[in-house]
Design a protein around this motif. Structure first.
Motif, PDB file in Angstrom:
ATOM      1  N   TRP A  54     -12.743  -2.941   9.042  1.00  0.00           N
ATOM      2  CA  TRP A  54     -13.325  -2.653   7.731  1.00  0.00           C
ATOM      3  C   TRP A  54     -12.391  -3.001   6.583  1.00  0.00           C
ATOM      4  N   MET A  55     -11.120  -3.161   6.890  1.00  0.00           N
ATOM      5  CA  MET A  55     -10.139  -3.368   5.834  1.00  0.00           C
ATOM      6  C   MET A  55      -9.739  -4.836   5.666  1.00  0.00           C
ATOM      7  N   LEU A  56      -9.603  -5.537   6.763  1.00  0.00           N
ATOM      8  CA  LEU A  56      -9.138  -6.918   6.697  1.00  0.00           C
ATOM      9  C   LEU A  56     -10.304  -7.839   6.357  1.00  0.00           C
ATOM     10  N   GLU A  57     -10.094  -8.680   5.366  1.00  0.00           N
ATOM     11  CA  GLU A  57     -11.180  -9.528   4.905  1.00  0.00           C
ATOM     12  C   GLU A  57     -11.027 -10.972   5.320  1.00  0.00           C
ATOM     13  N   SER A  58      -9.854 -11.361   5.821  1.00  0.00           N
ATOM     14  CA  SER A  58      -9.667 -12.758   6.201  1.00  0.00           C
ATOM     15  C   SER A  58      -8.867 -12.842   7.497  1.00  0.00           C
ATOM     16  N   VAL A  59      -8.895 -14.008   8.077  1.00  0.00           N
ATOM     17  CA  VAL A  59      -8.146 -14.251   9.308  1.00  0.00           C
ATOM     18  C   VAL A  59      -6.649 -14.180   9.028  1.00  0.00           C
ATOM     19  N   ARG A  60      -6.249 -14.589   7.843  1.00  0.00           N
ATOM     20  CA  ARG A  60      -4.834 -14.546   7.478  1.00  0.00           C
ATOM     21  C   ARG A  60      -4.296 -13.119   7.519  1.00  0.00           C
ATOM     22  N   GLU A  61      -5.057 -12.157   7.011  1.00  0.00           N
ATOM     23  CA  GLU A  61      -4.628 -10.756   7.053  1.00  0.00           C
ATOM     24  C   GLU A  61      -4.558 -10.247   8.492  1.00  0.00           C
ATOM     25  N   PHE A  62      -5.462 -10.695   9.340  1.00  0.00           N
ATOM     26  CA  PHE A  62      -5.408 -10.324  10.760  1.00  0.00           C
ATOM     27  C   PHE A  62      -4.124 -10.835  11.392  1.00  0.00           C
ATOM     28  N   TRP A  63      -3.720 -12.057  11.090  1.00  0.00           N
ATOM     29  CA  TRP A  63      -2.495 -12.605  11.676  1.00  0.00           C
ATOM     30  C   TRP A  63      -1.253 -11.922  11.126  1.00  0.00           C
ATOM     31  N   LYS A  64      -1.303 -11.467   9.889  1.00  0.00           N
ATOM     32  CA  LYS A  64      -0.184 -10.688   9.355  1.00  0.00           C
ATOM     33  C   LYS A  64      -0.024  -9.389  10.135  1.00  0.00           C
ATOM     34  N   LEU A  65      -1.121  -8.708  10.394  1.00  0.00           N
ATOM     35  CA  LEU A  65      -1.085  -7.468  11.160  1.00  0.00           C
ATOM     36  C   LEU A  65      -0.612  -7.725  12.588  1.00  0.00           C
ATOM     37  N   THR A  66      -1.068  -8.794  13.188  1.00  0.00           N
ATOM     38  CA  THR A  66      -0.636  -9.154  14.538  1.00  0.00           C
ATOM     39  C   THR A  66       0.860  -9.475  14.558  1.00  0.00           C
ATOM     40  N   SER A  67       1.336 -10.175  13.547  1.00  0.00           N
ATOM     41  CA  SER A  67       2.763 -10.515  13.471  1.00  0.00           C
ATOM     42  C   SER A  67       3.630  -9.269  13.336  1.00  0.00           C
ATOM     43  N   VAL A  68       3.204  -8.330  12.503  1.00  0.00           N
ATOM     44  CA  VAL A  68       3.963  -7.081  12.343  1.00  0.00           C
ATOM     45  C   VAL A  68       3.993  -6.305  13.657  1.00  0.00           C
ATOM     46  N   THR A  69       2.881  -6.278  14.356  1.00  0.00           N
ATOM     47  CA  THR A  69       2.823  -5.585  15.643  1.00  0.00           C
ATOM     48  C   THR A  69       3.745  -6.231  16.667  1.00  0.00           C
ATOM     49  N   LEU A  70       3.727  -7.538  16.744  1.00  0.00           N
ATOM     50  CA  LEU A  70       4.604  -8.238  17.685  1.00  0.00           C
ATOM     51  C   LEU A  70       6.076  -8.082  17.305  1.00  0.00           C
ATOM     52  N   LEU A  71       6.372  -8.100  16.021  1.00  0.00           N
ATOM     53  CA  LEU A  71       7.753  -7.912  15.570  1.00  0.00           C
ATOM     54  C   LEU A  71       8.258  -6.515  15.928  1.00  0.00           C
TER      55      LEU A  71
END
Length: 153
Positions: A54-71
Motif C-alpha cells: 500500500w505504501m510503495l508506488e514504484s518498482v524503484r521503491e521496492f528495490w530500495k526496500l529490498t536493498s536495505v533488507t539485504l544490506l
C-alpha cells in the motif's frame, strides 16, 4: 568443533609467553550490547514489508526496500562471522586480539599501559582501536591484565 580447531590460536604465540587468560566474544547472532537496536530495526523493517503493497508506488521503491533488507542481513551475518573467528588472549607479555581469517593485533603490556573495564568490554586507554568487546565476564580479563602488568614491573 574439535579441540585442535578450538585451539588454533595457540600456534600463533611464542613459547616464552604464558597464557594468563583467553576468551571469546559472545557468539550469539545478535551481540548483547547492540542486540536491542538490531531487534528494533528488524521489527521496523518487518512492518515496512507488511505495509509495502500500500505504501510503495514504484518498482524503484521496492528495490530500495529490498536493498536495505539485504544490506541488514549481510551486516548481521558479517558481524557474527567476525566474532566467531576472534579470540582474546592475555599472555605474560602481550594482550592479543587473534583473528582466524583477518589480521591479528597485539599490544605490549608494560607499567604504562592503561586499561579500564566497561560494560561487557575491556577498554585500553590511548589505544582506541584495540579493545576486548562483547565479553560475558570482563573482570576475568581485567584481573589477568593486572597480573601481567604487575609481573612486567
Amino acid at each position: 568443533m574439535t579441540v585442535a580447531d578450538a585451539d588454533w590460536w595457540r600456534a600463533r604465540l611464542t613459547d616464552e609467553e604464558d597464557v594468563l587468560w583467553s576468551g571469546r566474544p559472545d557468539q550469539g547472532f545478535f551481540p548483547l550490547q547492540y542486540g536491542w537496536v538490531y531487534k528494533v530495526f528488524l521489527l521496523a523493517l518487518a512492518v515496512l514489508w507488511l505495509v509495502s503493497p500500500w505504501m510503495l508506488e514504484s518498482v524503484r521503491e521496492f528495490w530500495k526496500l529490498t536493498s536495505v533488507t539485504l544490506l541488514l542481513t549481510f551486516t548481521l551475518w558479517a558481524d557474527q562471522f567476525v566474532r566467531s573467528q576472534r579470540v582474546y588472549v592475555v599472555t605474560s607479555q602481550d594482550a592479543w586480539t587473534l583473528n582466524k581469517k583477518l589480521k591479528s593485533k597485539a599490544l605490549k603490556i608494560d607499567r604504562f599501559l592503561s586499561f579500564t573495564t566497561g560494560r561487557r568490554a575491556v577498554v585500553f586507554n590511548r589505544h582506541p582501536f584495540f579493545r576486548f568487546d562483547h565479553l560475558s565476564d570482563p573482570s576475568a580479563a581485567f584481573s589477568a591484565l593486572l597480573q601481567a602488568q604487575e609481573a612486567s614491573k
